[in-house]
Enzyme design. Structure first.
Site, PDB file in Angstrom:
ATOM      1  N   THR A 180       0.882  -1.173   0.000  1.00 37.03           N
ATOM      2  CA  THR A 180       0.000   0.000   0.000  1.00 37.03           C
ATOM      3  C   THR A 180       0.912   1.212   0.000  1.00 37.03           C
ATOM      4  OG1 THR A 180      -1.911  -0.974   1.147  1.00 37.03           O
ATOM      5  CG2 THR A 180      -1.526   1.318   1.579  1.00 37.03           C
ATOM      6  N   ARG A 208     -13.686  -7.335  -3.312  1.00 38.98           N
ATOM      7  CA  ARG A 208     -13.221  -7.130  -1.925  1.00 38.98           C
ATOM      8  C   ARG A 208     -12.737  -5.689  -1.712  1.00 38.98           C
ATOM      9  NH1 ARG A 208      -8.034  -5.505   0.352  1.00 38.98           N
ATOM     10  NH2 ARG A 208      -7.940  -6.335   2.439  1.00 38.98           N
ATOM     11  N   VAL A 209     -13.134  -5.089  -0.622  1.00 38.53           N
ATOM     12  CA  VAL A 209     -12.677  -3.744  -0.286  1.00 38.53           C
ATOM     13  C   VAL A 209     -11.838  -3.837   0.988  1.00 38.53           C
ATOM     14  CG1 VAL A 209     -13.410  -1.413   0.369  1.00 38.53           C
ATOM     15  CG2 VAL A 209     -14.733  -2.711  -1.324  1.00 38.53           C
ATOM     16  N   GLY A 210     -10.700  -3.168   0.983  1.00 38.86           N
ATOM     17  CA  GLY A 210      -9.807  -3.221   2.145  1.00 38.86           C
ATOM     18  C   GLY A 210     -10.040  -2.082   3.117  1.00 38.86           C
ATOM     19  N   ASP A 211      -9.079  -1.903   4.002  1.00 39.51           N
ATOM     20  CA  ASP A 211      -9.185  -0.873   5.046  1.00 39.51           C
ATOM     21  C   ASP A 211      -8.823   0.524   4.543  1.00 39.51           C
ATOM     22  OD1 ASP A 211      -6.538  -1.955   4.703  1.00 39.51           O
ATOM     23  OD2 ASP A 211      -5.914  -0.705   6.388  1.00 39.51           O
ATOM     24  N   THR A 231      -1.010  -0.026   6.812  1.00 43.39           N
ATOM     25  CA  THR A 231      -0.705  -1.049   5.811  1.00 43.39           C
ATOM     26  C   THR A 231      -0.686  -2.420   6.474  1.00 43.39           C
ATOM     27  OG1 THR A 231       0.975  -1.905   4.298  1.00 43.39           O
ATOM     28  CG2 THR A 231       1.762  -0.448   6.037  1.00 43.39           C
ATOM     29  N   GLY A 232      -1.150  -3.430   5.740  1.00 42.26           N
ATOM     30  CA  GLY A 232      -1.233  -4.789   6.274  1.00 42.26           C
ATOM     31  C   GLY A 232      -2.578  -5.363   5.896  1.00 42.26           C
ATOM     32  N   GLY A 234      -5.959  -5.870   5.408  1.00 34.79           N
ATOM     33  CA  GLY A 234      -6.990  -4.884   5.717  1.00 34.79           C
ATOM     34  C   GLY A 234      -8.120  -5.371   6.600  1.00 34.79           C
TER      35      GLY A 234
END
Ligand code: ASP
Length: 320
Positions: A180, A208-211, A231-232, A234
């Site tokens: 990220t 899929r949606v991340g953080d 970052t990581g 999500g």
């Protein structure tokens, strides 16, 4: 009324899914570092000229989105269908104004679309074709999706598919999985801002949606408290509402930025085996950049003129 002058600070990350040292050539490492420095320069120039933190984080993130070395914009990760779905967010700490997009396929610099939404002040988050259409309508540069694809991301997808078949996902390197980019800044008038942009993780499910585009999970800024970009994996950041949780620890429990961030990344997430990192700046311009993986691309500079760039443990100081 003239606003009070404070220290200025800027910090960036290029993801905690950093390569092992032997996985890139010396020349590639040098180039990746150069791109990080350019990203730092782009934001710093704005802050030094008295510009605002929002413009600074946007400028820094744009440079990293254009770099082949980071998982955002050009060089973003591929999903399970071998396609790109891009997420980004930007937030301003004085008004809590925010803009974000997710699942975009054609926006060359996703952070710019997020910024337009912030400025419009209506919707905070647009998804998929709606986000792409909005960017186009706003006259932002749009590209065919294969613009984002690089040989390294194709290899990473193939590696993740092999891990999936062999049931060895847990042994996959962080660099095969995700990455990220993000930036946080404090400007001379004391305003904080944060921005994050990502391709998500390699082989992620379609849709899929991340953080990163979720305000409070992967991105957060609040004047007087902190600005954070995470970052990581999500899903853990979403469930733990990490960026806001750190701000809340500071607001309600009186913790300082460093201890609140370290608690989450080096304590809770490390103990759970979750590869994670973040960058953050508090209202005094103090910077913290904890990570619990092999490395995290990161860089920062503060009013004292102390500029640093790093990928693994070693920090390299340089003059901007
Ligand atoms: N947080 C990003 C996501 O889950 C990936 C990463 O930072 O590595 O989409």
């Amino acid at each position: 009324m003239t606003e009070k002058k404070t220290k200025i600070s800027l910090a960036l990350h290029g993801g905690c899914g950093v390569m092992a040292l032997e996985d890139m050539t010396q020349q590639e490492w040098e180039e990746a570092y150069e791109h990080l420095k350019q990203a730092l320069q782009a934001g710093w120039k704005i802050l030094q000229q008295g510009g605002n933190s929002l413009d600074a984080v946007q400028a820094s993130v744009c440079v990293m989105e254009d770099s082949i070395y980071f998982n955002a914009g050009f060089g973003a990760a591929l999903n399970g269908d071998g396609k790109h779905e891009l997420d980004a967010a930007i937030m301003e700490g004085s008004t809590l104004a925010a803009g974000a997009i997710c699942g975009a396929k054609h926006i060359r610099n996703p952070v710019l679309a997020a910024r337009r939404l912030l400025d419009d002040g209506e919707a905070v988050l647009l998804s998929g074709s709606g986000a792409d259409a909005y960017a186009k309508e706003q006259g932002l540069a749009c590209v065919e999706s294969d613009y984002f694809t690089t040989p390294r991301r194709v290899e990473a997808l193939e590696a993740m598919r092999r891990h999936q078949i062999a049931g060895t996902y847990k042994t996959a390197r962080e660099s095969e999985k995700h990455g990220t980019v993000g930036a946080v800044a404090l400007d001379a008038t004391g305003h904080l801002a944060a921005a994050t942009s990502t391709g998500g993780y390699t082989n992620k499910p379609v849709g899929r949606v991340g953080d990163s585009p979720l305000i409070g999970a992967g991105t957060y800024a609040r004047d007087g408290v902190c600005a954070i970009s995470c970052t990581g994996q999500g899903e853990y950041f979403i469930r733990n509402v990490v960026a806001y949780d750190i701000a809340a620890r500071m607001i309600y429990a009186g913790e300082n930025l460093q201890s609140a961030s370290t608690h989450k990344i080096m304590g809770e997430f490390h103990n759970m085996g979750v590869g994670a990192g973040l960058i953050a700046i508090d209202a005094n311009g103090e910077v913290t950049a904890p990570y619990n993986t092999l490395g995290m691309f990161r860089a920062w500079i503060t009013s004292e003129g102390y500029a640093v760039v790093a990928s693994h443990d070693q920090l390299y100081q340089f003059n901007l």
